[in-house]
Design a protein around this motif. Structure first.
Motif: not given
Length: 374
Positions: A122-128, A148-149, A151-154, A201-205
């Motif tokens: 998933g990404e910030q603009q993508s939602r579902h 990517k935003t 990210v479960l247990h990233g 969760a995590a934000t991954v750059e």
């Protein structure tokens, strides 16, 4: 049709429930959530010892080749225990690898509990809409850049399954590629945080991070759909476990809470509300069983139709059961000290993970044959 669990499935369920009751109590879980790591290495080791990581992995890679129906048993118990370990993220990542084929060494490490996975889709603009992708792979060169935003247990994963665009426009289903990226690879930056339900969760750059291609270049969308449908079926099963526990806790509260000299469970209007909760729960259970049975179907249209119907119905049931449970508990229902609030939060997060009820209703009616049948 017989929907009862097989003996082996029941043994898995019993082993998990004994562990949760003995070592993963509500108070123990709260300590884990508020710890620096947010997860428990001891709990993970127990899941490995019980064979839960080997269950979904093919036998050739040291697993038990468990089906989605086998996994339903496990996910129900994890939902009932509100377990916050990175199990779902890992088995969803393993499903990508199983469907794609190859990477046997990675699956062997997953089965042994040596490697945790996460899916950065998933990404910030993508939602579902998981086809709404701005992260790029250097026009097919495997050099991933973007963000990517959620990210479960990233932050707990050793490797990430990442979707990136090789070609095409932002929302196209063609031109999407999938990569396996090591968590500690150069150019990968992970920001870990706790979600409202106690999970991580995590934000991954990604900044020109090198990934290993999964499957064919630009042909990743069918794999994303198949794997996330499997993941949605697992989430449906987890929601059933959480709703079972929440329903039981609410029923017990109505039996013990006194008002006007009698248990409030004797009031007919509250009995009616409990009956409505039970109906929603049992309808959701039936749909979860159907989703587990069809999650691996070779008929892709049937799989999409059934999984979306289940995710939508269970999302509706989770919201209803959660809201009623909180109201029947009164003000206590939203306090951090009471398990009811934690079940409600987890159900709310399950409802929006891999598509909420509205998203899956739209997906359901978009399947071929729906309008003609209507």
């Amino acid at each position: 049709m017989d929907f009862s669990f097989k003996e082996e499935q029941q043994q898995f369920a019993d082993a998990l429930r004994r562990w949760v009751d003995k070592d993963y109590s509500f108070e123990a879980r709260k300590k884990i959530i508020h710890s620096e790591a947010g997860v428990s290495s001891q709990a993970w080791a127990t899941l490995v010892e019980l064979g839960m990581l080997a269950l979904p992995v093919p036998e050739e890679q040291g697993g038990f080749n468990g089906s989605a129906a086998d996994m339903m048993v496990v996910m129900q118990e994890l939902g009932r225990g509100l377990v916050v370990e990175p199990y779902f993220a890992t088995v969803l990542g393993a499903q990508f690898l199983k469907l794609e084929g190859g990477h046997d060494d990675v699956l062997e490490r997953v089965a042994a509990g040596e490697l945790k996975l996460a899916c950065a889709l998933g990404e910030q603009q993508s939602r579902h809409a998981l086809n709404d992708i701005l992260v790029t792979d250097g026009a097919g060169a495997g050099r991933i850049s973007g963000r990517k935003t959620v990210v479960l247990h990233g932050g707990q994963a050793g490797a990430l399954i990442v979707s990136a665009r090789s070609s095409g426009a932002q929302g196209d289903t063609d031109g999407i590629s999938l990569y396996l990226v090591q968590r500690d690879a150069p150019g990968v930056q992970v920001t870990d945080y706790r979600t409202i339900d106690g999970q991580r969760a995590a934000t991954v750059e990604f900044k020109d991070a090198q990934g290993t291609l999964l499957g064919a270049q630009g042909q990743g969308w069918p794999l994303i759909e198949a794997a996330t449908d499997y993941g949605a079926a697992l989430l449906c099963a987890e929601a059933i476990g959480a709703m079972d526990a929440l329903f039981a806790a609410t029923l017990e509260y109505l039996k013990t809470r006194q008002q006007f000299g009698a248990p409030i469970g004797k009031f007919q209007v509250l009995q009616h509300r409990m009956a409505d909760m039970f109906i929603h729960l049992e309808q959701a259970r039936s749909m979860a069983m159907l989703a587990a049975a069809k999650a691996g179907s070779d008929d892709h249209e049937e799989r999409r139709r059934v999984v979306s119907a289940a995710k939508a119905r269970i999302g509706q049931a989770a919201r209803f059961v959660g809201q009623q449970a909180v109201q029947l508990h009164g003000g206590m229902g939203v306090t951090d000290e009471l398990p009811a609030a934690h079940y409600f939060k987890r159900l709310a997060m399950i409802e929006v993970t891999l598509g909420d009820a509205d998203h899956h209703l739209e997906r359901f009616i978009a399947q071929p044959g729906f309008k003609e049948a209507a």
